[in-house]
Write a protein that holds these residues in place. Structure first.
Motif: not given
Length: 159
Positions: A75-88
Motif C-alpha cells: 500500500a505504501a509503495i502503491g500510494v507513493e507511486l500514484a501520488n508521490g506522497q511519502d509514508v509520513f
C-alpha cells in the motif's frame, strides 16, 4: 537386542485352525492381537488458549505482523507511486484510520482459525507454503522499515 530376544522367544503360531506354541526362529514375524488398543497422539497438537496463541513464540504474532507488513508495504509503495506522497504524509493525510481498520480486520481474520485449532501448516501446500509466508512477511517488515528510514533520511518520497 531387545527385538532379537522378543523375536526368539516362545510364540503362538496359527497354522490352519490349530495353534501351536513352540520356539520360533527370528525369521518369523509374531502375530499381533486383533483388538489391540493403540492410542496415537499427534506431536503437532495445537493449543487454542488465548495466552498460548498470542505468546511470544506462539503461532499468531509473527504471522499477523508479517501479513500487516506485506499489506502495508504494498500500500505504501502503491500510494507513493500514484501520488508521490511519502509514508509520513500518507499517515498524516488520513492513513491512521485505514491502518487501524486494516490491522483489526486482518488480526481477527488470522486469529479466528487459530482459536478453532486450524494450523497454517495444515493449509500449506504447493508454492504457497507457511514457510514462504513467514519469509515474505519478514522481508516485508524489513522493507517497510527500510522505506520509512530512507524517506526520513532523504526528507521526502523515495520515488
Amino acid at each position: 537386542m531387545a527385538m532379537q530376544s522378543f523375536l526368539a522367544s516362545s510364540m503362538t503360531l496359527v497354522s490352519g485352525s490349530t495353534r501351536v506354541s513352540q520356539f520360533v526362529p527370528s525369521i518369523y514375524v509374531p502375530s499381533l492381537q486383533r483388538n489391540a488398543n493403540f492410542r496415537v497422539r499427534s506431536m503437532a497438537e495445537v493449543s487454542t488458549k488465548f495466552s498460548d496463541v498470542l505468546a511470544f513464540s506462539g503461532p499468531a504474532p509473527e504471522r499477523i505482523n508479517g501479513r500487516l507488513a506485506m499489506i502495508g508495504f504494498v500500500a505504501a509503495i502503491g500510494v507513493e507511486l500514484a501520488n508521490g506522497q511519502d509514508v509520513f504524509t500518507q499517515l498524516s493525510d488520513g492513513g491512521i484510520p485505514w491502518f487501524l481498520g486494516t490491522s483489526i480486520v486482518l488480526s481477527l481474520a488470522s486469529l479466528i482459525p487459530l482459536f478453532k485449532g486450524v494450523t497454517v501448516q495444515s493449509k500449506s501446500e504447493g508454492l504457497m507454503t507457511s514457510d514462504a509466508e513467514l519469509w515474505n512477511g519478514r522481508f516485508a517488515m524489513l522493507g517497510l522499515v527500510a522505506l520509512v528510514f530512507t524517506e526520513y533520511l532523504k526528507g521526502g518520497a523515495l520515488v
